[in-house]
Scaffold this motif. Structure first.
Motif, PDB file in Angstrom:
ATOM      1  N   GLY A 221      23.518  12.680  47.246  1.00  0.00           N
ATOM      2  CA  GLY A 221      22.986  11.393  47.647  1.00  0.00           C
ATOM      3  C   GLY A 221      23.596  10.823  48.909  1.00  0.00           C
ATOM      4  N   ARG A 222      24.326  11.664  49.669  1.00  0.00           N
ATOM      5  CA  ARG A 222      24.978  11.174  50.889  1.00  0.00           C
ATOM      6  C   ARG A 222      24.554  11.960  52.131  1.00  0.00           C
ATOM      7  NH1 ARG A 222      30.630  11.349  51.201  1.00  0.00           N
ATOM      8  NH2 ARG A 222      30.786  13.216  49.917  1.00  0.00           N
ATOM      9  N   GLY A 223      23.512  12.788  51.992  1.00  0.00           N
ATOM     10  CA  GLY A 223      23.044  13.569  53.123  1.00  0.00           C
ATOM     11  C   GLY A 223      23.788  14.870  53.331  1.00  0.00           C
ATOM     12  N   ILE A 224      24.728  15.200  52.439  1.00  0.00           N
ATOM     13  CA  ILE A 224      25.501  16.433  52.615  1.00  0.00           C
ATOM     14  C   ILE A 224      24.598  17.656  52.435  1.00  0.00           C
ATOM     15  CG2 ILE A 224      27.339  17.845  51.603  1.00  0.00           C
ATOM     16  CD1 ILE A 224      28.940  15.342  51.172  1.00  0.00           C
ATOM     17  N   GLY A 225      23.639  17.585  51.500  1.00  0.00           N
ATOM     18  CA  GLY A 225      22.713  18.697  51.324  1.00  0.00           C
ATOM     19  C   GLY A 225      21.971  19.020  52.606  1.00  0.00           C
ATOM     20  N   THR A 226      21.477  17.998  53.281  1.00  0.00           N
ATOM     21  CA  THR A 226      20.778  18.191  54.553  1.00  0.00           C
ATOM     22  C   THR A 226      21.696  18.816  55.592  1.00  0.00           C
ATOM     23  OG1 THR A 226      19.204  16.389  54.195  1.00  0.00           O
ATOM     24  CG2 THR A 226      19.703  16.964  56.482  1.00  0.00           C
ATOM     25  N   THR A 227      22.917  18.292  55.700  1.00  0.00           N
ATOM     26  CA  THR A 227      23.880  18.805  56.682  1.00  0.00           C
ATOM     27  C   THR A 227      24.172  20.281  56.436  1.00  0.00           C
ATOM     28  OG1 THR A 227      24.905  16.640  56.980  1.00  0.00           O
ATOM     29  CG2 THR A 227      26.246  18.559  57.534  1.00  0.00           C
ATOM     30  N   LEU A 228      24.391  20.644  55.174  1.00  0.00           N
ATOM     31  CA  LEU A 228      24.747  22.024  54.873  1.00  0.00           C
ATOM     32  C   LEU A 228      23.547  22.959  54.982  1.00  0.00           C
ATOM     33  CD1 LEU A 228      27.292  21.601  51.941  1.00  0.00           C
ATOM     34  CD2 LEU A 228      27.674  21.615  54.418  1.00  0.00           C
ATOM     35  N   LEU A 229      22.360  22.487  54.647  1.00  0.00           N
ATOM     36  CA  LEU A 229      21.168  23.309  54.838  1.00  0.00           C
ATOM     37  C   LEU A 229      20.980  23.678  56.305  1.00  0.00           C
ATOM     38  CD1 LEU A 229      18.464  21.814  52.458  1.00  0.00           C
ATOM     39  CD2 LEU A 229      19.249  24.185  52.545  1.00  0.00           C
ATOM     40  N   ARG A 230      21.182  22.719  57.175  1.00  0.00           N
ATOM     41  CA  ARG A 230      21.075  23.012  58.608  1.00  0.00           C
ATOM     42  C   ARG A 230      22.157  23.996  59.026  1.00  0.00           C
ATOM     43  NH1 ARG A 230      18.595  21.006  63.123  1.00  0.00           N
ATOM     44  NH2 ARG A 230      17.599  19.329  61.923  1.00  0.00           N
ATOM     45  N   ALA A 231      23.377  23.786  58.539  1.00  0.00           N
ATOM     46  CA  ALA A 231      24.486  24.671  58.910  1.00  0.00           C
ATOM     47  C   ALA A 231      24.239  26.097  58.428  1.00  0.00           C
ATOM     48  CB  ALA A 231      25.795  24.131  58.340  1.00  0.00           C
ATOM     49  N   VAL A 232      23.773  26.251  57.183  1.00  0.00           N
ATOM     50  CA  VAL A 232      23.569  27.592  56.643  1.00  0.00           C
ATOM     51  C   VAL A 232      22.383  28.282  57.314  1.00  0.00           C
ATOM     52  CG1 VAL A 232      22.919  28.881  54.560  1.00  0.00           C
ATOM     53  CG2 VAL A 232      24.718  27.148  54.467  1.00  0.00           C
ATOM     54  N   SER A 233      21.303  27.556  57.557  1.00  0.00           N
ATOM     55  CA  SER A 233      20.186  28.196  58.255  1.00  0.00           C
ATOM     56  C   SER A 233      20.583  28.580  59.680  1.00  0.00           C
ATOM     57  CB  SER A 233      18.949  27.289  58.253  1.00  0.00           C
ATOM     58  OG  SER A 233      19.204  26.023  58.820  1.00  0.00           O
ATOM     59  N   ASP A 234      21.446  27.781  60.314  1.00  0.00           N
ATOM     60  CA  ASP A 234      21.976  28.169  61.628  1.00  0.00           C
ATOM     61  C   ASP A 234      22.831  29.430  61.513  1.00  0.00           C
ATOM     62  OD1 ASP A 234      20.795  26.211  63.194  1.00  0.00           O
ATOM     63  OD2 ASP A 234      22.495  24.822  63.042  1.00  0.00           O
ATOM     64  N   LEU A 235      23.649  29.513  60.447  1.00  0.00           N
ATOM     65  CA  LEU A 235      24.461  30.717  60.236  1.00  0.00           C
ATOM     66  C   LEU A 235      23.571  31.952  60.092  1.00  0.00           C
ATOM     67  CD1 LEU A 235      27.260  29.529  57.775  1.00  0.00           C
ATOM     68  CD2 LEU A 235      27.628  30.645  59.991  1.00  0.00           C
ATOM     69  N   VAL A 236      22.496  31.819  59.335  1.00  0.00           N
ATOM     70  CA  VAL A 236      21.581  32.945  59.173  1.00  0.00           C
ATOM     71  C   VAL A 236      21.008  33.370  60.527  1.00  0.00           C
ATOM     72  CG1 VAL A 236      19.367  33.669  58.198  1.00  0.00           C
ATOM     73  CG2 VAL A 236      20.993  32.393  56.779  1.00  0.00           C
ATOM     74  N   LEU A 237      20.513  32.420  61.283  1.00  0.00           N
ATOM     75  CA  LEU A 237      19.894  32.752  62.565  1.00  0.00           C
ATOM     76  C   LEU A 237      20.914  33.281  63.572  1.00  0.00           C
ATOM     77  CD1 LEU A 237      17.434  29.721  62.841  1.00  0.00           C
ATOM     78  CD2 LEU A 237      16.870  32.088  62.231  1.00  0.00           C
ATOM     79  N   ASP A 238      22.145  32.769  63.515  1.00  0.00           N
ATOM     80  CA  ASP A 238      23.189  33.242  64.425  1.00  0.00           C
ATOM     81  C   ASP A 238      23.638  34.663  64.098  1.00  0.00           C
ATOM     82  OD1 ASP A 238      23.210  30.862  65.838  1.00  0.00           O
ATOM     83  OD2 ASP A 238      24.918  30.020  64.748  1.00  0.00           O
ATOM     84  N   ASN A 239      23.675  34.997  62.819  1.00  0.00           N
ATOM     85  CA  ASN A 239      24.251  36.272  62.394  1.00  0.00           C
ATOM     86  C   ASN A 239      23.224  37.338  62.054  1.00  0.00           C
ATOM     87  OD1 ASN A 239      27.381  35.909  62.031  1.00  0.00           O
ATOM     88  ND2 ASN A 239      26.467  34.014  61.264  1.00  0.00           N
ATOM     89  N   ARG A 240      21.959  36.963  61.987  1.00  0.00           N
ATOM     90  CA  ARG A 240      20.903  37.929  61.681  1.00  0.00           C
ATOM     91  C   ARG A 240      19.890  37.926  62.820  1.00  0.00           C
ATOM     92  NH1 ARG A 240      17.778  38.867  57.479  1.00  0.00           N
ATOM     93  NH2 ARG A 240      18.470  40.997  57.864  1.00  0.00           N
ATOM     94  N   PRO A 241      20.189  38.644  63.903  1.00  0.00           N
ATOM     95  CA  PRO A 241      19.338  38.574  65.100  1.00  0.00           C
ATOM     96  C   PRO A 241      17.900  39.023  64.876  1.00  0.00           C
ATOM     97  CG  PRO A 241      20.948  40.362  65.268  1.00  0.00           C
ATOM     98  CD  PRO A 241      21.354  39.530  64.091  1.00  0.00           C
ATOM     99  N   GLN A 242      17.657  39.846  63.843  1.00  0.00           N
ATOM    100  CA  GLN A 242      16.290  40.294  63.593  1.00  0.00           C
ATOM    101  C   GLN A 242      15.508  39.330  62.708  1.00  0.00           C
ATOM    102  OE1 GLN A 242      15.705  44.663  62.994  1.00  0.00           O
ATOM    103  NE2 GLN A 242      17.926  44.685  62.804  1.00  0.00           N
ATOM    104  N   CYS A 243      16.170  38.300  62.208  1.00  0.00           N
ATOM    105  CA  CYS A 243      15.503  37.310  61.361  1.00  0.00           C
ATOM    106  C   CYS A 243      14.885  36.226  62.236  1.00  0.00           C
ATOM    107  CB  CYS A 243      16.509  36.701  60.388  1.00  0.00           C
ATOM    108  SG  CYS A 243      15.876  35.283  59.464  1.00  0.00           S
ATOM    109  N   ALA A 244      13.580  36.065  62.127  1.00  0.00           N
ATOM    110  CA  ALA A 244      12.889  35.043  62.905  1.00  0.00           C
ATOM    111  C   ALA A 244      12.649  33.762  62.123  1.00  0.00           C
ATOM    112  CB  ALA A 244      11.541  35.575  63.400  1.00  0.00           C
ATOM    113  N   ARG A 245      12.832  33.831  60.774  1.00  0.00           N
ATOM    114  CA  ARG A 245      12.529  32.657  59.955  1.00  0.00           C
ATOM    115  C   ARG A 245      13.470  32.595  58.753  1.00  0.00           C
ATOM    116  NH1 ARG A 245       6.224  32.789  58.526  1.00  0.00           N
ATOM    117  NH2 ARG A 245       6.955  34.474  57.169  1.00  0.00           N
ATOM    118  N   VAL A 246      13.905  31.387  58.445  1.00  0.00           N
ATOM    119  CA  VAL A 246      14.611  31.116  57.203  1.00  0.00           C
ATOM    120  C   VAL A 246      13.624  30.399  56.293  1.00  0.00           C
ATOM    121  CG1 VAL A 246      16.601  30.022  56.133  1.00  0.00           C
ATOM    122  CG2 VAL A 246      16.787  30.909  58.466  1.00  0.00           C
TER     123      VAL A 246
END
Length: 292
Positions: A221-246
């Motif tokens: 209820g404090r926006g942490i879920g949103t913050t971490l979702l963005r961080a994790v999807s960024d991690l996926v895109l940063d570390n998986r160059p062949q992934c075009a979509r999360v």
């Protein structure tokens, strides 16, 4: 399937458990050139290199990152994680190659580095059953989580959910989310294109899915879920160059979760009828990453 958001943070419940079932998975062939790199025989696995199983007190940021974790400031005093050896120069038949082959399906999340977020330093730490089962089972028994994940009960229920992933071919990796040194969320990073979910939407090669639950009520209820979702999807895109979509498929009933995905840069793509739920197919495109 998972996350928590600015209101509840409990997460979408994988009633369908895309990315986790050992029996209900797509049996896709790996490319011949990929198999040729490793040979036909399955080599021995590598012994993981441990980092501290628990934090007895706060660490400095420098000390924590040197151990592969992050700082501890508040919350539960439970375990951090391990980082597996990569053995990048080994050939077929040498220790660690089987582990490499499995990890390569998701580009080895065990080696993804911590990131700094507005909520603190965050890291995904692959689950170790003997170390992490108790805390994950406790989270699964929170009524707000159990309503969607449907994994309430004793530890054997959670263990039965985790083991197919831990013993599988690496297409789904369960992780603890460690924020400022404290394990506070559970994640599943999975190959959506190799998952039963791919039968229900136009999957593309290397689509990567996420499930999330926020473990502690104080982090909801404090926006942490949103913050971490963005961080994790960024991690996926940063570390998986062949992934075009999360991608993700929260339950349509879990309005706070859907809202968290939207706030984290995902777009609503379609309503999808899965075997156990009506889901909102959420997609974050690499091409639109900077705009969303």
């Amino acid at each position: 399937m998972p996350p928590a958001d600015e209101h509840t943070g409990a997460g979408t419940g994988p009633a369908s458990q895309a990315g986790t079932g050992a029996e209900d998975t797509l049996d896709l062939q790996l490319p011949d050139e990929f198999l040729a790199l490793f040979g036909e025989d399955k080599p021995a696995t590598v012994t993981p290199k441990p980092i501290p199983a628990s934090l007895d007190g706060p660490l400095s940021l420098k000390e924590s990152l040197a151990r592969g974790g992050s700082t501890s400031t508040e919350g539960e005093d439970v375990s951090t994680g391990t980082v597996a050896d990569a053995h990048p120069n080994q050939g077929p038949g040498t220790p660690g190659v089987a582990s490499r082959l499995e990890s390569d399906l998701l580009d080895n999340p065990a080696e993804w580095r911590p990131v700094t977020t507005p909520a603190g330093v965050f890291q995904l730490v692959p689950v170790r059953l003997e170390r992490d089962l108790a805390v994950i089972s406790r989270w699964m028994n929170d009524p707000a989580v159990a309503a969607f994940w449907e994994l309430g009960g004793d530890e054997a229920v959670t263990a039965a959910h985790l083991r197919p992933q831990l013993d599988g071919d690496g297409r789904s990796v369960p992780c603890l989310g460690v924020l400022s040194g404290v394990p506070m969320s559970y994640w599943e990073i999975y190959r959506a294109d190799l998952d039963p979910l791919a039968r229900h939407y136009p999957a593309r090669p290397n689509d990567t899915g996420v499930h999330l639950l926020i473990g502690g009520v104080t982090n909801r209820g404090r926006g942490i879920g949103t913050t971490l979702l963005r961080a994790v999807s960024d991690l996926v895109l940063d570390n998986r160059p062949q992934c075009a979509r999360v991608v993700a498929e929260p339950d349509l009933r879990n309005t706070p979760s859907v809202s968290a995905f939207l706030s984290a840069g995902f777009r609503f793509s379609a309503e999808v009828e899965l075997p156990e739920k009506q889901a909102a197919l959420m997609i974050r495109d690499r091409a639109h990453r900077a705009q969303l």
